[in-house]
Motif scaffolding. Structure first.
Motif, mmCIF file in Angstrom:
data_model
loop_
_atom_site.group_PDB
_atom_site.id
_atom_site.type_symbol
_atom_site.label_atom_id
_atom_site.label_comp_id
_atom_site.label_asym_id
_atom_site.label_seq_id
_atom_site.Cartn_x
_atom_site.Cartn_y
_atom_site.Cartn_z
ATOM 1 N N GLU A 212 0.831 -1.203 0.000
ATOM 2 C CA GLU A 212 0.000 0.000 0.000
ATOM 3 C C GLU A 212 0.870 1.259 0.000
ATOM 4 O O GLU A 212 0.510 2.268 -0.611
ATOM 5 C CB GLU A 212 -0.904 -0.009 1.233
ATOM 6 C CG GLU A 212 -1.892 1.132 1.323
ATOM 7 C CD GLU A 212 -2.741 1.043 2.572
ATOM 8 O OE1 GLU A 212 -2.966 2.079 3.217
ATOM 9 O OE2 GLU A 212 -3.187 -0.089 2.906
ATOM 10 N N ALA A 213 2.020 1.196 0.678
ATOM 11 C CA ALA A 213 2.930 2.345 0.738
ATOM 12 C C ALA A 213 3.751 2.501 -0.542
ATOM 13 O O ALA A 213 4.383 3.546 -0.740
ATOM 14 C CB ALA A 213 3.863 2.206 1.931
ATOM 15 N N GLY A 214 3.751 1.490 -1.400
ATOM 16 C CA GLY A 214 4.491 1.557 -2.654
ATOM 17 C C GLY A 214 5.758 0.735 -2.684
ATOM 18 O O GLY A 214 6.453 0.693 -3.701
ATOM 19 N N PHE A 215 6.085 0.048 -1.588
ATOM 20 C CA PHE A 215 7.311 -0.757 -1.535
ATOM 21 C C PHE A 215 7.153 -2.070 -2.289
ATOM 22 O O PHE A 215 6.061 -2.631 -2.374
ATOM 23 C CB PHE A 215 7.661 -1.085 -0.087
ATOM 24 C CG PHE A 215 8.258 0.045 0.696
ATOM 25 C CD1 PHE A 215 9.578 0.423 0.503
ATOM 26 C CD2 PHE A 215 7.501 0.737 1.637
ATOM 27 C CE1 PHE A 215 10.142 1.459 1.234
ATOM 28 C CE2 PHE A 215 8.045 1.771 2.374
ATOM 29 C CZ PHE A 215 9.366 2.143 2.174
ATOM 30 N N GLU A 216 8.279 -2.561 -2.794
ATOM 31 C CA GLU A 216 8.352 -3.934 -3.282
ATOM 32 C C GLU A 216 9.356 -4.685 -2.421
ATOM 33 O O GLU A 216 10.328 -4.113 -1.936
ATOM 34 C CB GLU A 216 8.753 -3.988 -4.753
ATOM 35 C CG GLU A 216 10.107 -3.387 -5.077
ATOM 36 C CD GLU A 216 10.407 -3.418 -6.563
ATOM 37 O OE1 GLU A 216 9.496 -3.738 -7.339
ATOM 38 O OE2 GLU A 216 11.554 -3.119 -6.936
ATOM 39 N N ILE A 217 9.090 -5.965 -2.199
ATOM 40 C CA ILE A 217 9.945 -6.776 -1.337
ATOM 41 C C ILE A 217 11.176 -7.222 -2.112
ATOM 42 O O ILE A 217 11.077 -7.894 -3.124
ATOM 43 C CB ILE A 217 9.187 -8.008 -0.796
ATOM 44 C CG1 ILE A 217 7.902 -7.588 -0.096
ATOM 45 C CG2 ILE A 217 10.086 -8.803 0.154
ATOM 46 C CD1 ILE A 217 8.105 -6.658 1.070
#
Length: 243
Positions: A212-217
């Motif tokens: 939701e915050a825009g991060f990718e793992i």
């Protein structure tokens, strides 16, 4: 009396930063030393950034924490930027290559709104491609079950006082555990009590907030040797990247 400053000094004694002895410290040290600009969110007494500067980090190091007594101890080193405040209140834009939250600091983000606001601020503070590294205790390990007075520790603080330290769980509600930490004389006379709540998010819930915050793992580990998360993992260790 046992002051907040005394408690901060005791925290350093009980939780030394030493990448040679502790795999978790080594994990973060490798990441920090490879980046030219690092933001440590929830830096506490600043031991990680102290160590990094002492061991040759020549770039920008910034520590952020709302705890005034811990931050006063961190400020013993003046060649690091120290900011009093919370993650959600940050206003940096694309200034860091790495953000960290060590010592399970992420778990102090208890409310959904606080998690979302904090992640949004951390995302904004990172440059494109910057990474956010942090860990949380895996709820399946039920770490709070060991937080009870029967597991008290007897310690001697930095000025030679004999102390007894223990934790006690007050409540477990959904994924939030509320507990106290008590510092006492050896005879049980209470000197200092801290009360806190920690949130134990599982992998699914954690990844929902990060996405939701825009991060990718970029990396997800169940131990400090970078092994996978398994049904017996005690940690959820995450490296997330800003797109």
């Amino acid at each position: 009396m046992y002051s907040d400053a005394d408690a901060a000094a005791l925290y350093d004694l009980l939780n030394p930063w030493d990448p040679v002895r502790w795999p978790g410290d080594a994990f973060y040290a490798e990441l920090v030393m490879a980046e030219d600009s690092v933001l440590d969110v929830g830096c506490g007494t600043g031991l990680m950034l102290h160590w990094s500067r002492e061991h040759g980090h020549a770039g920008r190091l910034v520590g952020l924490d709302p705890d005034r007594a811990a931050l006063a101890r961190a400020r013993r080193r003046a060649d690091v930027e120290w900011i009093e405040g919370s993650a959600a209140g940050m206003a940096w834009e694309a200034q860091f290559g790495l953000a960290t939250m060590t010592g399970h600091a992420f778990q102090f983000l208890v409310d959904d709104d606080d998690v979302r606001a904090s992640l949004a601020a951390i995302y904004a503070a990172l440059r494109v491609g910057g990474r956010f590294a942090f860990e949380t205790r895996h709820p399946q390990a039920r770490a709070w079950e060991a937080w009870n007075p029967s597991n008290a520790s007897d310690v001697t603080d930095t000025v030679g006082r004999a102390l007894r330290v223990w934790h006690k769980v007050e409540a477990v509600a959904d994924d939030v555990v509320t507990f106290t930490g008590t510092t006492a004389d050896p005879d049980g006379t209470v000197l200092h009590v801290d009360r806190a709540s920690l949130r134990f998010l599982d992998v699914v819930a954690l990844d929902r907030f990060l996405a939701e915050a825009g991060f990718e793992i970029e990396g997800r580990f169940g131990d400090w040797c970078r092994g996978p998360v398994t049904p017996t993992s005690q940690e959820i260790i995450t490296i997330a990247r800003r797109r």
